[in-house]
Structures are given as C-alpha cells and as structure tokens.
Design a protein around this motif. Structure first.
Motif, PDB file in Angstrom:
ATOM      1  N   ARG A 156       0.833  -1.201   0.000  1.00 14.07           N
ATOM      2  CA  ARG A 156       0.000   0.000   0.000  1.00 14.07           C
ATOM      3  C   ARG A 156       0.869   1.253   0.000  1.00 14.07           C
ATOM      4  O   ARG A 156       0.554   2.245  -0.649  1.00 14.07           O
ATOM      5  N   ARG A 157       1.972   1.198   0.723  1.00 16.98           N
ATOM      6  CA  ARG A 157       2.898   2.341   0.742  1.00 16.98           C
ATOM      7  C   ARG A 157       3.494   2.578  -0.650  1.00 16.98           C
ATOM      8  O   ARG A 157       3.645   3.720  -1.080  1.00 16.98           O
TER       9      ARG A 157
ATOM     10  N   ARG B 202       0.880   4.288  -2.796  1.00 16.08           N
ATOM     11  CA  ARG B 202       0.771   5.712  -2.422  1.00 16.08           C
ATOM     12  C   ARG B 202       1.965   6.495  -2.959  1.00 16.08           C
ATOM     13  O   ARG B 202       1.820   7.603  -3.482  1.00 16.08           O
TER      14      ARG B 202
END
Length: 145
Positions: free
Chosen positions: A28-29, A32
């Motif tokens: 997820r990082r 992003r």
C-alpha cells in the motif's frame, strides 16, 4: 556497414519525449508513493500541482498502482510505474506487475477501472514477458496552467 546521409546546414533538434520510470514495492505504501511520485514528476515537467490533468493523472496512477498491489502482487516482486509525455502533450501512464495471468476486469466490488475509464482517453493491457502485464492509460493534454 551502416551508411548515413549528411545534409549540410540541416540540424535535427527533436528531443526525445520526457519519460519517467520507477520500481516500487508491491505494498500500500508503494502504491501511495507511485501517486506522489507521478505528481512530482508532472510538476517537474511544468504541469500545475493542483487541478486539471495533474489530478486526473494522480487518480489514474493511484487506481492502477492499487490494482497492481491487490491483484498483481507476487511475493518478493514489485511493480513498475512509467510515465511518458505524448507528442500531442498528453500523458501515458503504465503500471507493470508480475501477474500476467490476472487481467484487469470491471467489478461490482470496486470502482478502480470505472475511474480509469472516465478519466483516460484510452486504456488497455498488454503482456510484459516473460510472465507479467502492463496496464496503460492515456490522458489527453488538456489546458496547461
């Protein structure tokens, strides 16, 4: 032997189209970060940080990167973000992941591809040998500024 013709007094000054590529972790990082890097690169290329096509591009990158993390992830492998300015001034966004057998589909459970379809002039998928795929989208130039 390769032969070249020389034309005295004639200079070709066509510069290659600006491009950007970055490998990111399939987390997820990483998804992003893909969105944040895309915005920073567009700003570096002279696009406004807020509004218009920069925000459209950020949303498309976010959706394609999220799909790569959720549906295209293989343990120990990341995904690749690619950006390229098109000849007419538009933008081509590419996200490559290692799961070539899992093609993107519109789902009632999510809205990612609906967003991509709404914002992109065109989008599609192509194989990335030996086993991956690249999902791409093209955003029209729109007004600058």
């Amino acid at each position: 032997m390769k032969s070249e013709s020389v034309h005295p007094g004639r200079h070709e000054t066509t510069a290659p189209a600006p491009q950007f590529t970055q490998l990111l972790s399939a987390t997820r990082r990483g998804a992003r970060l893909a969105r944040l890097l895309a915005v920073e690169q567009l700003v570096a290329w002279g696009r406004p940080r807020h509004g218009g096509r920069t925000e459209d591009a950020a949303l498309v990158v976010a959706e394609l990167a999220a799909n790569a993390v959720l549906h295209g992830r293989l343990e120990g492998r990341g995904f690749r973000l690619g950006l390229a300015v098109l000849p007419a001034g538009g933008l081509r966004i590419e996200v490559t992941d290692p799961r070539g057998e899992r093609l993107p589909v519109r789902s009632r459970d999510g809205y990612g591809l609906v967003v991509v379809e709404a914002l992109a002039a065109e989008w599609g998928v192509r194989p990335f040998p030996p086993s991956g795929k690249t999902v791409w989208a093209e955003i029209d130039a729109g007004p600058v500024g």
